[in-house]
Design a protein around this motif. Structure first.
Motif, PDB file in Angstrom:
ATOM      1  N   VAL A 121       0.853  -1.183   0.000  1.00 11.96           N
ATOM      2  CA  VAL A 121       0.000   0.000   0.000  1.00 11.96           C
ATOM      3  C   VAL A 121       0.890   1.234   0.000  1.00 11.96           C
ATOM      4  O   VAL A 121       1.890   1.300   0.716  1.00 11.96           O
ATOM      5  CB  VAL A 121      -0.963   0.034   1.216  1.00 11.96           C
ATOM      6  CG1 VAL A 121      -0.238   0.229   2.540  1.00 11.96           C
ATOM      7  CG2 VAL A 121      -2.021   1.118   1.025  1.00 11.96           C
ATOM      8  N   ASP A 122       0.536   2.190  -0.852  1.00  7.64           N
ATOM      9  CA  ASP A 122       1.247   3.469  -0.957  1.00  7.64           C
ATOM     10  C   ASP A 122       0.230   4.576  -0.700  1.00  7.64           C
ATOM     11  O   ASP A 122      -0.729   4.734  -1.461  1.00  7.64           O
ATOM     12  CB  ASP A 122       1.867   3.593  -2.350  1.00  7.64           C
ATOM     13  CG  ASP A 122       2.721   4.838  -2.513  1.00  7.64           C
ATOM     14  OD1 ASP A 122       2.204   5.944  -2.250  1.00  7.64           O
ATOM     15  OD2 ASP A 122       3.897   4.713  -2.919  1.00  7.64           O
ATOM     16  N   LEU A 123       0.445   5.333   0.383  1.00  8.41           N
ATOM     17  CA  LEU A 123      -0.549   6.341   0.765  1.00  8.41           C
ATOM     18  C   LEU A 123      -0.511   7.562  -0.134  1.00  8.41           C
ATOM     19  O   LEU A 123      -1.538   8.238  -0.312  1.00  8.41           O
ATOM     20  CB  LEU A 123      -0.358   6.750   2.226  1.00  8.41           C
ATOM     21  CG  LEU A 123      -0.647   5.667   3.269  1.00  8.41           C
ATOM     22  CD1 LEU A 123      -0.735   6.280   4.657  1.00  8.41           C
ATOM     23  CD2 LEU A 123      -1.913   4.899   2.978  1.00  8.41           C
ATOM     24  N   GLY A 165      -6.439  -6.616   3.723  1.00 14.01           N
ATOM     25  CA  GLY A 165      -6.482  -7.560   4.829  1.00 14.01           C
ATOM     26  C   GLY A 165      -5.115  -8.100   5.194  1.00 14.01           C
ATOM     27  O   GLY A 165      -4.125  -7.360   5.217  1.00 14.01           O
ATOM     28  N   ASP A 166      -5.051  -9.408   5.458  1.00 11.00           N
ATOM     29  CA  ASP A 166      -3.784  -9.995   5.892  1.00 11.00           C
ATOM     30  C   ASP A 166      -2.830 -10.244   4.733  1.00 11.00           C
ATOM     31  O   ASP A 166      -1.734 -10.765   4.921  1.00 11.00           O
ATOM     32  CB  ASP A 166      -4.014 -11.284   6.685  1.00 11.00           C
ATOM     33  CG  ASP A 166      -4.742 -12.350   5.890  1.00 11.00           C
ATOM     34  OD1 ASP A 166      -4.965 -12.163   4.668  1.00 11.00           O
ATOM     35  OD2 ASP A 166      -5.096 -13.391   6.486  1.00 11.00           O
ATOM     36  N   ARG A 167      -3.221  -9.834   3.516  1.00  9.84           N
ATOM     37  CA  ARG A 167      -2.304  -9.914   2.378  1.00  9.84           C
ATOM     38  C   ARG A 167      -1.460  -8.655   2.231  1.00  9.84           C
ATOM     39  O   ARG A 167      -0.587  -8.580   1.359  1.00  9.84           O
ATOM     40  CB  ARG A 167      -3.079 -10.203   1.091  1.00  9.84           C
ATOM     41  CG  ARG A 167      -3.681 -11.615   1.075  1.00  9.84           C
ATOM     42  CD  ARG A 167      -4.393 -11.907  -0.226  1.00  9.84           C
ATOM     43  NE  ARG A 167      -5.625 -11.126  -0.341  1.00  9.84           N
ATOM     44  CZ  ARG A 167      -6.359 -11.049  -1.448  1.00  9.84           C
ATOM     45  NH1 ARG A 167      -5.988 -11.696  -2.542  1.00  9.84           N
ATOM     46  NH2 ARG A 167      -7.470 -10.334  -1.458  1.00  9.84           N
ATOM     47  N   LEU A 168      -1.713  -7.660   3.097  1.00  7.85           N
ATOM     48  CA  LEU A 168      -0.850  -6.478   3.118  1.00  7.85           C
ATOM     49  C   LEU A 168       0.512  -6.889   3.672  1.00  7.85           C
ATOM     50  O   LEU A 168       0.632  -7.276   4.834  1.00  7.85           O
ATOM     51  CB  LEU A 168      -1.456  -5.378   3.994  1.00  7.85           C
ATOM     52  CG  LEU A 168      -0.577  -4.137   4.182  1.00  7.85           C
ATOM     53  CD1 LEU A 168      -0.304  -3.449   2.850  1.00  7.85           C
ATOM     54  CD2 LEU A 168      -1.213  -3.170   5.169  1.00  7.85           C
ATOM     55  N   ALA A 169       1.537  -6.805   2.830  1.00  9.05           N
ATOM     56  CA  ALA A 169       2.866  -7.281   3.204  1.00  9.05           C
ATOM     57  C   ALA A 169       3.896  -6.171   3.282  1.00  9.05           C
ATOM     58  O   ALA A 169       4.978  -6.374   3.847  1.00  9.05           O
ATOM     59  CB  ALA A 169       3.343  -8.326   2.194  1.00  9.05           C
ATOM     60  N   GLY A 191       0.146  -6.367  14.930  1.00  8.85           N
ATOM     61  CA  GLY A 191       1.382  -7.138  14.894  1.00  8.85           C
ATOM     62  C   GLY A 191       1.963  -7.298  13.500  1.00  8.85           C
ATOM     63  O   GLY A 191       2.550  -8.340  13.175  1.00  8.85           O
ATOM     64  N   PHE A 192       1.837  -6.294  12.661  1.00  8.21           N
ATOM     65  CA  PHE A 192       2.351  -6.322  11.288  1.00  8.21           C
ATOM     66  C   PHE A 192       3.834  -6.692  11.289  1.00  8.21           C
ATOM     67  O   PHE A 192       4.631  -6.140  12.045  1.00  8.21           O
ATOM     68  CB  PHE A 192       2.158  -4.946  10.660  1.00  8.21           C
ATOM     69  CG  PHE A 192       2.649  -4.799   9.255  1.00  8.21           C
ATOM     70  CD1 PHE A 192       1.983  -5.415   8.212  1.00  8.21           C
ATOM     71  CD2 PHE A 192       3.756  -4.024   8.974  1.00  8.21           C
ATOM     72  CE1 PHE A 192       2.418  -5.258   6.897  1.00  8.21           C
ATOM     73  CE2 PHE A 192       4.205  -3.860   7.665  1.00  8.21           C
ATOM     74  CZ  PHE A 192       3.528  -4.478   6.629  1.00  8.21           C
ATOM     75  N   ASP A 193       4.206  -7.643  10.419  1.00 11.37           N
ATOM     76  CA  ASP A 193       5.606  -8.080  10.383  1.00 11.37           C
ATOM     77  C   ASP A 193       6.273  -7.834   9.033  1.00 11.37           C
ATOM     78  O   ASP A 193       7.332  -8.375   8.739  1.00 11.37           O
ATOM     79  CB  ASP A 193       5.710  -9.568  10.745  1.00 11.37           C
ATOM     80  CG  ASP A 193       5.023 -10.471   9.721  1.00 11.37           C
ATOM     81  OD1 ASP A 193       4.349  -9.926   8.805  1.00 11.37           O
ATOM     82  OD2 ASP A 193       5.154 -11.705   9.826  1.00 11.37           O
ATOM     83  N   GLY A 194       5.632  -7.002   8.193  1.00  9.69           N
ATOM     84  CA  GLY A 194       6.263  -6.614   6.937  1.00  9.69           C
ATOM     85  C   GLY A 194       7.216  -5.449   7.147  1.00  9.69           C
ATOM     86  O   GLY A 194       7.686  -5.208   8.268  1.00  9.69           O
TER      87      GLY A 194
END
Length: 271
Positions: A170-172, A190-194, A230-233
């Motif tokens: 995602v690019d804001l 969703g959880d596919r945001l890496a 808990g994003f880990d990207g």
């Protein structure tokens, strides 16, 4: 009542080498090391160093700054970088990421005039993703606008959530240019945001890539949400410093962007 504690996710904060343009890729490594970034994302473009795996490895080793991501050469100015065949570009980006220890390749959807590439893009990205541990994170783009005209330049779509990809970037700033709701876009990912390209915007037809906090995008809200989940990207600062009047001013902008990100990439949680 239990006191709240601050949770900081495992996400690393990286500097895109595009953030120092028109300075060189080498300058980005130097600044990232000096300011305390966790790593860099290499934008592969016309700078020969950005295309040279051995040179990139030497810079990474010398500055002790890991390469966390590789941005494949998808821009108009990079149509001849690493071949004119877009699939060869992606294969070389994957090979570079594997050799440099980067976990992610960022890729834009095809231009509409790349008809065969666009037709095969979704299935082709899945096929390539199945062949490696490197994440191919497809990035949201935007319609091109001139005065009252709008051109849909990307296919299958600038809104990448309309198609089925394993991972997203995602690019804001792109969300601002598209005049779309960034948080709704993130929800659809969703959880596919890496992967995150952090920059701000005000909705101009020009892709602004402002320092976070200088536009109207939900940069702080997004970071706080990533911390809670808990994003880990990786969170990559990709801002435009072309108008900086000096090296010191450019560095101050990149220090401000890092401080903003570190501040908001945390969440208060109850014990």
């Amino acid at each position: 009542m239990a006191e709240p504690v601050v949770r900081i996710p495992d996400a690393k904060v990286a500097l895109s080498t595009a953030s120092v343009y028109p300075e060189s890729t080498a300058t980005a490594f130097e600044i990232a090391a000096r300011l305390g970034y966790d790593g860099v994302e290499v934008m592969v473009w016309t700078d020969p160093v950005s295309q040279d795996i051995d040179a990139l490895r030497r810079l990474s080793d010398y500055h002790q700054v890991p390469i966390l991501a590789v941005h494949a050469p998808c821009l108009l100015i990079t149509q001849r970088v690493w071949s004119t065949d877009p699939w060869v570009k992606l294969q070389r980006a994957r090979a570079a990421a594997e050799k440099l220890g980067a976990s992610t390749v960022v890729v834009h959807p095809p231009f509409r005039w790349q008809r065969q590439y666009a037709r095969d893009f979704v299935t082709g990205i899945w096929r390539m993703a199945d062949e490696t541990d490197v994440r191919f994170a497809v990035e949201n783009m935007y319609p091109w606008r001139y005065r009252d005209r709008e051109m849909l330049a990307y296919a299958p779509d600038w809104d990448v959530t309309k198609d089925d990809y394993r991972h997203f970037t995602v690019d804001l700033s792109h969300a601002a240019t598209a005049r779309t709701d960034a948080m709704a876009l993130v929800d659809r990912m969703g959880d596919r945001l890496a992967h995150v390209h952090l920059a701000d915007g005000k909705g101009s037809a020009k892709d602004e890539h402002l320092v976070p906090g200088r536009g109207n995008q939900p940069c702080a809200e997004l970071l706080e949400n990533l911390a809670r989940t808990g994003f880990d990207g990786h969170v990559v600062i990709e801002v435009n410093t072309r108008r900086a009047m000096s090296a010191a001013e450019r560095e101050a902008d990149l220090a401000e962007a890092l401080a903003f990100t570190r501040l908001h990439l945390a969440a208060k949680v109850r014990r």
